[in-house]
Design an enzyme around this catalytic site. Sequence first.
Site, PDB file in Angstrom:
ATOM      1  CG  ASP A 165      22.409 -16.657  18.744  1.00  0.00           C
ATOM      2  OD1 ASP A 165      23.040 -15.679  18.291  1.00  0.00           O
ATOM      3  OD2 ASP A 165      21.939 -17.554  18.020  1.00  0.00           O
ATOM      4  CB  ILE A 184      15.999 -26.536  19.011  1.00  0.00           C
ATOM      5  CG1 ILE A 184      15.679 -25.077  19.277  1.00  0.00           C
ATOM      6  CG2 ILE A 184      17.505 -26.785  18.989  1.00  0.00           C
ATOM      7  CD1 ILE A 184      16.208 -24.549  20.593  1.00  0.00           C
TER       8      ILE A 184
END
Length: 283
Positions: A165, A184
């Site tokens: 990503d 996260i």
Amino acid sequence: MKIAITYDNGQVFQHFGKTEAFMVYEIEDGNLVNSEILPSNGAGHGALAGLLAEHAIDVLICGGIGAGALSALADCGIEVCAGAQGDTEDVLEAYMNGELVSAGATCDHHEEGHICGHHEEEHSCGNQESCGGGCGSRSTLEGRNVGKTVRTHYRGTFNDGEQFDSSYDRGEPLEFVCGAGMMIKGFDAAVADMEVGQIVDVHLMPEEAYGMPDPQAIFTIEIAQMPGAEDLSVGQQVYLSNAYGQPFPVKVTAKDDTTITFDANHEMAGKELNFSIELVEVL
């Protein structure tokens, strides 16, 4: 047309009523002309419908959603495509190409599964011990940026150097509220005390990212007990519902003449992740 997608770190967040934000895409003549993050400000199911209506949203794409929220959105004239998962931009493209078809609790062409009993209502990812906070669970952080809306550029890679990503490739920084559980926990922690313009490189163990795979999240069901299971194939991602009727995503990992096996672990579970993070702006 405005399309809102429940949002969590570039992914479709899997519980409409608990989403911290929506990614809103504005479409004109089939082309994307603008995108922005719309914070939910902690609103619940009913208030979220009003929030989306207030911002003239035409279509909502989300993961799991209950019947009450569906009804509230319908009353606001908002079309719903539930059961989506994955990268929000990929999901948007699939919707624009007519490839997402909502069936209430799923965007796949099959009936919703029955209760598996392995998941709890309080935690939308279905795996409270191993999700690592990436499903939107809240964490306690300290730092100058905690509680503030920040914009970051980042590049994520696996240990072998493969990129999974990058906000740089999309040309748009990622915007989120630091410490709100939208990211996260390892990513959140890295940004918590950064200065604008600073770039940090972090290596996250699974416990700081999407957790370790949970063996209890892999389960086998008799095909005869699940209407529509005979039409599923190995590798397909679908939605089942837990003991509370709440949908959650799974992948078909095995199938024979009589049984079918599902894995409810996040696809990144068990993986070490590397991020190069640049703090662009603190709003």
